[in-house]
Design a protein around this motif. Structure first.
Motif, short mmCIF file in Angstrom:
data_model
loop_
_atom_site.label_atom_id
_atom_site.label_comp_id
_atom_site.label_asym_id
_atom_site.label_seq_id
_atom_site.Cartn_x
_atom_site.Cartn_y
_atom_site.Cartn_z
N ALA A 51 14.69 -13.75 -6.75
CA ALA A 51 14.08 -12.67 -5.97
C ALA A 51 12.70 -12.35 -6.55
CB ALA A 51 14.97 -11.44 -6.01
N PRO A 52 11.73 -12.07 -5.69
CA PRO A 52 10.40 -11.71 -6.19
C PRO A 52 10.44 -10.37 -6.93
CG PRO A 52 10.54 -11.36 -3.83
CD PRO A 52 11.80 -12.04 -4.22
N GLU A 53 9.48 -10.16 -7.82
CA GLU A 53 9.40 -8.89 -8.52
C GLU A 53 8.92 -7.80 -7.55
OE1 GLU A 53 6.80 -9.57 -11.84
OE2 GLU A 53 8.51 -9.89 -13.19
N ASP A 54 9.50 -6.62 -7.69
CA ASP A 54 9.02 -5.49 -6.91
C ASP A 54 7.57 -5.20 -7.27
OD1 ASP A 54 11.49 -4.69 -5.52
OD2 ASP A 54 12.23 -4.28 -7.53
N THR A 55 6.78 -4.88 -6.26
CA THR A 55 5.39 -4.50 -6.51
C THR A 55 5.33 -2.98 -6.67
OG1 THR A 55 4.65 -6.32 -5.12
CG2 THR A 55 3.03 -4.62 -5.65
N TRP A 67 -2.76 -2.07 0.04
CA TRP A 67 -1.96 -2.88 -0.87
C TRP A 67 -0.68 -3.29 -0.16
CZ3 TRP A 67 2.80 -1.33 -3.41
CH2 TRP A 67 3.25 -0.07 -3.04
N THR A 68 -0.11 -4.37 -0.63
CA THR A 68 1.13 -4.86 -0.03
C THR A 68 2.26 -4.69 -1.04
OG1 THR A 68 -0.08 -6.47 1.31
CG2 THR A 68 2.28 -6.84 1.01
N GLN A 69 3.30 -4.03 -0.59
CA GLN A 69 4.47 -3.78 -1.44
C GLN A 69 5.53 -4.83 -1.14
OE1 GLN A 69 6.49 -0.10 -0.63
NE2 GLN A 69 7.53 -0.07 -2.62
N TYR A 70 5.85 -5.64 -2.14
CA TYR A 70 6.90 -6.65 -2.00
C TYR A 70 8.19 -6.11 -2.60
CZ TYR A 70 3.21 -9.91 -0.78
OH TYR A 70 2.15 -10.54 -0.16
N SER A 71 9.30 -6.45 -1.97
CA SER A 71 10.58 -5.96 -2.42
C SER A 71 11.47 -7.11 -2.87
CB SER A 71 11.28 -5.20 -1.29
OG SER A 71 12.61 -4.87 -1.65
N SER A 72 12.31 -6.87 -3.85
CA SER A 72 13.30 -7.86 -4.25
C SER A 72 14.59 -7.66 -3.46
CB SER A 72 13.59 -7.75 -5.75
OG SER A 72 14.10 -6.46 -6.07
N GLN A 73 14.53 -6.83 -2.45
CA GLN A 73 15.68 -6.55 -1.59
C GLN A 73 15.37 -6.98 -0.16
OE1 GLN A 73 18.42 -5.40 -3.13
NE2 GLN A 73 17.23 -5.36 -5.04
N LYS A 74 16.38 -6.94 0.67
CA LYS A 74 16.19 -7.30 2.08
C LYS A 74 15.62 -6.14 2.89
CE LYS A 74 19.73 -10.86 2.18
NZ LYS A 74 18.72 -11.93 2.25
N ASP A 75 15.66 -4.94 2.33
CA ASP A 75 15.12 -3.81 3.07
C ASP A 75 14.09 -3.08 2.24
OD1 ASP A 75 17.82 -2.94 1.70
OD2 ASP A 75 16.59 -1.13 1.85
N LEU A 76 13.16 -2.43 2.92
CA LEU A 76 12.11 -1.66 2.26
C LEU A 76 11.74 -0.53 3.21
CD1 LEU A 76 10.23 -1.47 -0.19
CD2 LEU A 76 8.62 -2.96 1.03
N ARG A 115 2.75 -3.64 4.30
CA ARG A 115 1.34 -3.45 3.96
C ARG A 115 0.98 -1.99 4.23
NH1 ARG A 115 -3.52 -5.94 3.11
NH2 ARG A 115 -5.35 -4.96 4.05
N TRP A 116 0.50 -1.33 3.18
CA TRP A 116 0.12 0.08 3.27
C TRP A 116 -1.40 0.21 3.24
CZ3 TRP A 116 4.23 3.27 3.97
CH2 TRP A 116 5.49 2.81 3.54
N GLU A 117 -1.92 1.12 4.05
CA GLU A 117 -3.35 1.39 4.07
C GLU A 117 -3.58 2.90 4.06
OE1 GLU A 117 -5.25 -0.49 7.37
OE2 GLU A 117 -4.49 -2.50 6.89
N ARG A 118 -4.76 3.30 3.59
CA ARG A 118 -5.11 4.72 3.62
C ARG A 118 -6.62 4.85 3.78
NH1 ARG A 118 -4.39 6.64 -2.71
NH2 ARG A 118 -5.82 5.10 -3.61
N THR A 119 -7.09 5.99 4.16
CA THR A 119 -8.52 6.26 4.36
C THR A 119 -8.89 7.56 3.66
OG1 THR A 119 -8.04 7.38 6.45
CG2 THR A 119 -8.62 5.03 6.55
N PRO A 120 -10.16 7.71 3.27
CA PRO A 120 -10.59 8.95 2.61
C PRO A 120 -10.60 10.12 3.60
CG PRO A 120 -12.11 7.14 2.16
CD PRO A 120 -11.23 6.69 3.27
N GLU A 121 -10.23 11.29 3.12
CA GLU A 121 -10.34 12.53 3.89
C GLU A 121 -11.78 13.04 3.85
OE1 GLU A 121 -8.01 13.53 5.66
OE2 GLU A 121 -6.15 12.73 4.80
N PRO A 122 -12.16 13.97 4.75
CA PRO A 122 -13.54 14.50 4.74
C PRO A 122 -13.95 15.09 3.40
CG PRO A 122 -12.44 15.08 6.78
CD PRO A 122 -11.41 14.46 5.91
#
Length: 328
Positions: A51-55, A67-76, A115-122
């Protein structure tokens, strides 16, 4: 083939993750287990995998925008209740994914990622992480070692092809006699050869144990080859270029002993009897190194791919016999 997956949109309840998998393919076959062995074998992919390492999450106070979060499980799933994440919509788009037990395209199990993304607030602060994409992927390069790769690395690391080629010894030499056997043998492999002398664990027959380094995963593995020479093939060819006999499965043969007559002990020697006087005859010798590969850190313990060794040939003549070994 697209892997079966269930994306959990922001409007769906997280309890949807628990789904029946009845009728799906069986999981990959387990490899031998033991201390420090975390790899499993997949017969479909002919590979060892883990199983891949959790990110780990990067937090919400740095400049990282995606950033992309990888899981060592079948669900995330989105960590509901954590203010660093948008786990309900809007603005959330994907808050979880479930990967079924169906294998991926190469036969390996699959694992979830988002895959998680975010943007700066005002005001310059960073907004929450928003799930933008998700899928089910097989383990990456660091978490898969195919048996083909293991065999290739093992064979490229061995010393067998660097050894001198086996040379047939002929008796009588250089001339055999009509109607009397030509006896062949070889002393190959030589256990005192500097290339293998330190690796010899048995001398009759010669067995060597050679340490090899197998690259793969997040760190290399140390493996062992236990090998011996087998499948000696003796081919007798007459002066006209005709193959007159092929003998295999008899090993390296016995050297001539004047106390053991080949005519009364035909099974003791490897030999061929020529019925005519002829020059330019040859005997060819080929063999193969065979053995076992053991890589403890992965759980590999299986036969190695044979390493063929093409030996030298020896030329001899056959002349009319004289009353040397007995009466005509």
């Amino acid at each position: 083939m697209r892997v079966a997956r269930i994306l959990i949109a922001a409007v769906a309840a997280l309890s949807v993750v628990a789904l029946s998998q009845a009728g799906l393919a069986e999981p990959a076959e387990a490899a031998p287990t033991g201390p420090g062995i975390s790899w499993q074998y997949s017969s479909e992919a002919n590979a060892y995998w883990r199983a891949p390492e959790d990110t780990p999450a990067p937090g919400n106070d740095g400049p990282l925008l995606a950033w992309t979060q990888y899981s060592s499980q079948k669900d995330l799933t989105c960590p509901d209740g954590n203010p660093d994440y948008a786990c309900a919509g809007p603005p959330a788009e994907i808050v979880g994914i479930y990967c079924s037990d169906l294998p991926g395209p190469t036969g390996l199990p699959t694992f979830a990622w988002i895959r998680w993304e975010r943007t700066p607030e005002p005001d310059g602060t960073m907004g929450p992480w928003i799930g933008k994409d998700a899928d089910c992927d097989e383990p990456g390069d660091d978490d898969v070692i195919t048996m083909d790769e293991i065999h290739q690395q093992v064979l490229s690391a061995n010393v067998f092809q660097e050894l001198p080629r086996p040379v047939p010894e002929i008796k009588p030499d250089p001339q055999g006699l009509v109607n009397l056997p030509v006896i062949v043998s070889t002393d190959y492999p030589d256990p005192t050869d500097p290339l293998i002398a330190d690796d010899v664990v048995q001398t009759d027959p010669v067995i060597v144990e050679i340490e090899v380094r197998v690259e793969g995963g997040r760190e290399p593995f140390i493996g062992t080859i236990r090998a011996w020479l087998d499948d000696y093939v003796w081919t007798f060819v007459n002066g006209r270029g005709e193959t007159v006999e092929v003998i295999s499965g008899r090993g390296p043969g016995n050297t001539y002993d004047r106390n053991i007559d080949p005519r009364t002990n035909p099974g003791h020697y490897i030999s061929h009897t020529f019925r005519e006087a002829i020059t330019g005859n040859r005997v060819f010798l080929n063999a193969s190194w065979v053995g076992e590969i053991h890589v403890e850190g992965i759980g590999v313990d299986e036969p190695m791919t044979p390493v063929p060794i093409n030996g030298e040939s020896a030329e001899f003549s056959i002349v009319e016999s004289e009353p040397v070994l007995g009466n005509r």
